[in-house]
Scaffold this motif. Structure first.
Motif, PDB file in Angstrom:
ATOM      1  N   PHE B 254     -29.494  -9.070 116.532  1.00  0.00           N
ATOM      2  CA  PHE B 254     -28.242  -8.872 117.278  1.00  0.00           C
ATOM      3  C   PHE B 254     -27.865  -7.384 117.312  1.00  0.00           C
ATOM      4  O   PHE B 254     -27.563  -6.825 118.373  1.00  0.00           O
ATOM      5  N   ALA B 255     -27.929  -6.724 116.156  1.00  0.00           N
ATOM      6  CA  ALA B 255     -27.583  -5.293 116.083  1.00  0.00           C
ATOM      7  C   ALA B 255     -28.529  -4.469 116.943  1.00  0.00           C
ATOM      8  O   ALA B 255     -28.108  -3.523 117.621  1.00  0.00           O
ATOM      9  N   ALA B 256     -29.813  -4.831 116.923  1.00  0.00           N
ATOM     10  CA  ALA B 256     -30.799  -4.093 117.715  1.00  0.00           C
ATOM     11  C   ALA B 256     -30.509  -4.260 119.198  1.00  0.00           C
ATOM     12  O   ALA B 256     -30.475  -3.288 119.967  1.00  0.00           O
ATOM     13  N   LYS B 257     -30.269  -5.495 119.599  1.00  0.00           N
ATOM     14  CA  LYS B 257     -30.023  -5.798 121.015  1.00  0.00           C
ATOM     15  C   LYS B 257     -28.743  -5.117 121.497  1.00  0.00           C
ATOM     16  O   LYS B 257     -28.698  -4.557 122.601  1.00  0.00           O
ATOM     17  N   GLU B 258     -27.716  -5.142 120.660  1.00  0.00           N
ATOM     18  CA  GLU B 258     -26.410  -4.645 121.074  1.00  0.00           C
ATOM     19  C   GLU B 258     -26.189  -3.178 120.689  1.00  0.00           C
ATOM     20  O   GLU B 258     -25.099  -2.652 120.903  1.00  0.00           O
ATOM     21  N   ARG B 259     -27.214  -2.549 120.113  1.00  0.00           N
ATOM     22  CA  ARG B 259     -27.110  -1.149 119.672  1.00  0.00           C
ATOM     23  C   ARG B 259     -25.918  -0.916 118.752  1.00  0.00           C
ATOM     24  O   ARG B 259     -24.999  -0.162 119.058  1.00  0.00           O
ATOM     25  N   LEU B 260     -25.973  -1.592 117.627  1.00  0.00           N
ATOM     26  CA  LEU B 260     -24.934  -1.399 116.620  1.00  0.00           C
ATOM     27  C   LEU B 260     -25.542  -0.809 115.358  1.00  0.00           C
ATOM     28  O   LEU B 260     -26.645  -1.177 114.951  1.00  0.00           O
ATOM     29  N   PHE B 261     -24.845   0.124 114.760  1.00  0.00           N
ATOM     30  CA  PHE B 261     -25.234   0.703 113.479  1.00  0.00           C
ATOM     31  C   PHE B 261     -24.881  -0.311 112.397  1.00  0.00           C
ATOM     32  O   PHE B 261     -23.748  -0.777 112.331  1.00  0.00           O
ATOM     33  N   LEU B 262     -25.837  -0.660 111.540  1.00  0.00           N
ATOM     34  CA  LEU B 262     -25.588  -1.673 110.510  1.00  0.00           C
ATOM     35  C   LEU B 262     -25.123  -1.031 109.210  1.00  0.00           C
ATOM     36  O   LEU B 262     -25.717  -0.059 108.741  1.00  0.00           O
ATOM     37  N   MET B 263     -24.069  -1.583 108.633  1.00  0.00           N
ATOM     38  CA  MET B 263     -23.633  -1.156 107.306  1.00  0.00           C
ATOM     39  C   MET B 263     -23.665  -2.371 106.387  1.00  0.00           C
ATOM     40  O   MET B 263     -22.902  -3.316 106.579  1.00  0.00           O
ATOM     41  N   ALA B 264     -24.578  -2.331 105.415  1.00  0.00           N
ATOM     42  CA  ALA B 264     -24.770  -3.479 104.520  1.00  0.00           C
ATOM     43  C   ALA B 264     -24.237  -3.150 103.138  1.00  0.00           C
ATOM     44  O   ALA B 264     -24.780  -2.304 102.426  1.00  0.00           O
ATOM     45  N   ASP B 265     -23.165  -3.830 102.789  1.00  0.00           N
ATOM     46  CA  ASP B 265     -22.512  -3.658 101.490  1.00  0.00           C
ATOM     47  C   ASP B 265     -23.174  -4.662 100.548  1.00  0.00           C
ATOM     48  O   ASP B 265     -22.925  -5.862 100.613  1.00  0.00           O
ATOM     49  N   GLU B 266     -24.053  -4.143  99.698  1.00  0.00           N
ATOM     50  CA  GLU B 266     -24.894  -5.011  98.863  1.00  0.00           C
ATOM     51  C   GLU B 266     -24.632  -4.784  97.377  1.00  0.00           C
ATOM     52  O   GLU B 266     -25.547  -4.846  96.552  1.00  0.00           O
ATOM     53  N   VAL B 267     -23.366  -4.553  97.048  1.00  0.00           N
ATOM     54  CA  VAL B 267     -23.042  -4.208  95.661  1.00  0.00           C
ATOM     55  C   VAL B 267     -23.173  -5.388  94.699  1.00  0.00           C
ATOM     56  O   VAL B 267     -23.208  -5.188  93.489  1.00  0.00           O
ATOM     57  N   TYR B 268     -23.249  -6.604  95.254  1.00  0.00           N
ATOM     58  CA  TYR B 268     -23.392  -7.780  94.381  1.00  0.00           C
ATOM     59  C   TYR B 268     -24.831  -8.278  94.357  1.00  0.00           C
ATOM     60  O   TYR B 268     -25.082  -9.460  94.162  1.00  0.00           O
ATOM     61  N   GLN B 269     -25.797  -7.387  94.560  1.00  0.00           N
ATOM     62  CA  GLN B 269     -27.170  -7.841  94.760  1.00  0.00           C
ATOM     63  C   GLN B 269     -27.764  -8.590  93.572  1.00  0.00           C
ATOM     64  O   GLN B 269     -28.674  -9.392  93.753  1.00  0.00           O
ATOM     65  N   ASP B 270     -27.269  -8.377  92.363  1.00  0.00           N
ATOM     66  CA  ASP B 270     -27.765  -9.160  91.216  1.00  0.00           C
ATOM     67  C   ASP B 270     -26.915 -10.398  90.959  1.00  0.00           C
ATOM     68  O   ASP B 270     -27.251 -11.205  90.088  1.00  0.00           O
TER      69      ASP B 270
END
Lengths: 489, 489
Positions: B254-270
């Motif tokens: 979706f981001a690629a198609k719509e040209r959106l910059f992705l911001m992934a908040d992954e602070v809970y990864q564990d």
């Protein structure tokens, strides 16, 4: 296909053309191109590239520990105890260090510096700051509720500017800053899209503030923006002056008359070296002027753990005190700082130690005073040395380094060098500093990064290198300046 | 004279009317009015005021140590060694702790954590982060030059938004955020004057992301602003879901198609507890989708020392990695971060330890693993417990806490309570939480502080209190909810 510009193929969102233009306007010379080149040269030296020197000497930034200044033992003991409270059971630490650590830990959630603190800062630290300010200012009262702990002084300054800046066009907020200035101010104003109002310090009178200059600069600014605040750095960065009590009084009267919010950057408050000079806080003078001023003039003052005798830049500790701030605005300030949760707790702990250092009778007092005095005496010596040696160089004129950590000498540049610099699209003093770096390994910041009167040139150098290195540095600058002058004459 | 409004007499510069209006628009519920009231109540309890409870239980903020979680011994040993390197001569510390400390100190200016680091962060820490990311993502390469150390994750997120946001009117930058969201996002967007574009998570499907919802929200936003970025929090805050690999893939396409910059908040990864759930980093999935995506989609991902098993919030450590960022923009990013000099060095050191923890064969490995596992198992247990007990309450419906540290149950509120809240000008769930606090001492954050579908009500509670306290808390919430429902029916 392969010849198309990359961004077209990649359909990228964020380009130099689509990004926030106010960020593009930001400049910060203290870590600008010259420092990047210095780091490159250091890498080249490590890789064995031959140079006319064997090491880069960085006198570009007030980074005391990087220049070999030793931390205060007591501070680091308490920080170690706070980080690993198991150490409280060891008998290798003095009791006063343990007591400070216990007190700080008790004030932390779950007894851990790993918990968030209140956004305004740990209560007991703010209380200690308030008592410190009262002692410093001869008893002028300080309410801990007006103290905000910050992530270094920069954080507090930017936060205050954020509250102040608004409006569009002719009603856009203007902020008066000294020229030369510390480029955090211009950078923050650029980012916020505020109007930077320059007032020039008087180099002939040892970088003092001129009331007539303030008046004319303000009058001119009022034609195109809404001036709201006046920033002062005392002791001065990059200019090293210490303002007289009279000057501070004049500035306060001016701010009161013109309805300007005062921002006093006082992070060098212990760094006063010149005989006859003394640090006067804006707050103290404000209160000495009586209720007409002390009940009315709005003031924010800033301090930090990064300078003075401690030089603990890496911890990013600091505080600001706000005086006469409107209650509703202060509630907004408290809300604003809560979004970032809290300043780093180890930096808060360190700020606490600075304002609550070992007292006579406590086991660490003698060592603490010895270390503190030694550092400040050494700085005073280096301030003198720097001024003296630079003033022996024909074409360099240097005001006394009365305080802070910098010398900001005036350098005469030959016409030919100015032309060559301009042909390269460089500021003439950037051209000079870049050549100095390439030929001697010495890293200074050109005056153009701080602002200066048109047609004058300067550099900022810290007085922080160890004395022997400072002497080498000054000798090399002297030699370089003579060679440079000859080469372009 | 005495009856004039104060500000008129005082001729004050900065008032609620003259201050920056974008700051006024900022809201941050996690430390909002309910938390201020909780602190007041704590003070009242200390002063001996009688209440129907003896202590305030704060489940409003993900502050693990404040809730009694113990720090990881190894981390704190290294931090103590870094703070007070004299301790390197003591034989009370394991060799691996000493080695880590020596390595960090060597990378610091003058061998001191009191020196400024490079603005992007200490070199060797960024290298360790890069290797950690590569291991985590099954070998997908990571360039340390794309890693920026930050002052907590919040700092990185705000910095990225600053780069992105510009334009006026219909070309003003829009940023898509999930609703419910973590209010740092709405606060930062308000402060920057960006357009907040809401997309709703699907509560019926365990707070998953709906492609059709993303599409319709974007299409609507395009009518009045310039959408540039899409923010995702995974595992979710405040909603506790863990996104499936498929969902992440859909979002990237979706981001690629719509040209959106992705911001992934992954602070809970564990922080992943539910069976069948697994953390997939956006970066890994991006690279698995092949070069059409991995060469094109711009991504910034954020991590922190504050969550996971370490919970070291007070140190304000964090990093962000930027992927496919335009080189000129990245140069602007590097310049921008240099203005604030550097993230706190103790936080950088801690981030290093998180990404370079004790390895099998090292003396601290067994203890480290034991502590890490114990904390994560306990959290998993409390996640389950919270869901189970809340779902026994008539009128409360709670999705499984698959990950992160929060439960965000749906609460049915009687019409009469909604009317009473509205008459008081309060959000109905704020009214509910405030009453809960006054009657039980339990501090939760109302769903309205995070955003929710109109007509639905929630609260966020952390699962962090110790198990015995958590049980009391849940029992009290149950009792209160039943009483509240009865009272207003």
């Amino acid at each position: 296909h392969a010849h198309q510009p990359n961004d077209v193929i990649r359909k990228i969102v964020l380009t130099i053309d689509t990004m926030n233009p106010t960020v593009k306007n930001v400049e910060y010379a203290v870590r600008g191109p010259i420092v990047q080149r210095a780091m490159q040269i250091e890498k080249e030296l490590r890789e064995g590239v031959k140079k006319p020197f064997t090491e880069v000497i960085k006198a570009n930034i007030g980074d005391a520990h990087a220049m070999g200044q030793q931390p205060i033992t007591f501070f680091r003991q308490v920080l170690a105890l706070c980080s690993y409270p198991e150490l409280l059971n060891e008998n290798m630490f003095p009791e006063d260090a343990k007591n400070r650590a216990r007190r700080i830990l008790q004030a932390c959630g779950g007894g851990s510096v790993g918990a968030y603190s209140a956004s305004q800062g740990i209560d007991c630290v703010r209380q200690d700051v308030a008592r410190y300010i009262e002692r410093r200012d001869g008893g002028v009262p300080c309410d801990p509720d007006n103290v905000y702990l910050t992530t270094g002084a920069s954080d507090g300054i930017v936060t205050m500017l954020k509250l102040l800046v608004c409006g569009e066009g002719a009603s856009r907020t203007g902020v008066m800053i000294s020229i030369p200035q510390y480029p955090l101010y211009s950078a923050a104003l650029a980012e916020l899209g505020a109007v930077q109002i320059n007032y020039y310090l008087n180099e002939e009178k040892c970088w003092s503030m001129d009331l007539s200059e303030l008046e004319s600069s303000l009058a001119e600014a009022r034609k195109h923006c809404n001036p709201k605040a006046l920033c002062i750095i005392n002791p001065g960065n990059p200019t090293g002056q210490v303002q007289s009590r009279q000057c501070i009084e004049d500035v306060i009267r001016f701010a009161a008359k013109e309805r300007l919010f005062l921002m006093a950057d006082e992070v060098y408050q212990d760094n006063v070296y010149a005989e006859g000079c003394q640090f006067h806080s804006f707050k103290k003078v404000l209160f000495e002027l009586g209720p007409e001023y002390s009940d009315n003039v709005e003031l924010a003052s800033f301090h930090s753990t990064s300078k003075c005798y401690m030089g603990e830049c890496g911890f990013r500790g600091g505080y600001m005190e706000v005086i006469n701030m409107d209650a509703e605005v202060q509630a907004q300030l408290s809300k604003l700082v809560s979004v970032r949760l809290c300043p780093p707790v180890p930096g808060q702990a360190l700020m606490d130690l600075v304002v609550n250092s070992p007292q006579p009778g406590e086991p660490s007092h003698i060592t603490f005073m010895k270390e503190r005095t030694a550092t400040l005496s050494l700085l005073a010596e280096k301030a003198k040395l720097t001024e003296q040696i630079l003033n022996t160089v024909p074409g360099i004129t240097c005001n006394p380094v009365q305080g802070a950590m910098y010398s900001f000498p005036n350098i005469s540049l030959p016409e030919k060098s100015i032309k060559e610099a301009k042909a390269l699209g460089q500021a003439p003093d950037m051209f000079y500093c870049m050549k100095l770096l390439e030929e001697t390994g010495i890293c200074l910041v050109p005056g153009s990064g701080f602002g200066q009167k048109d047609g004058t040139y300067h550099f900022r150098m810290t007085i922080l290198p160890p004395t022997d290195k400072l002497k080498i540095l000054l000798a090399k600058v002297k030699e370089f300046h003579q060679k440079f002058t000859q080469q372009y004459s």
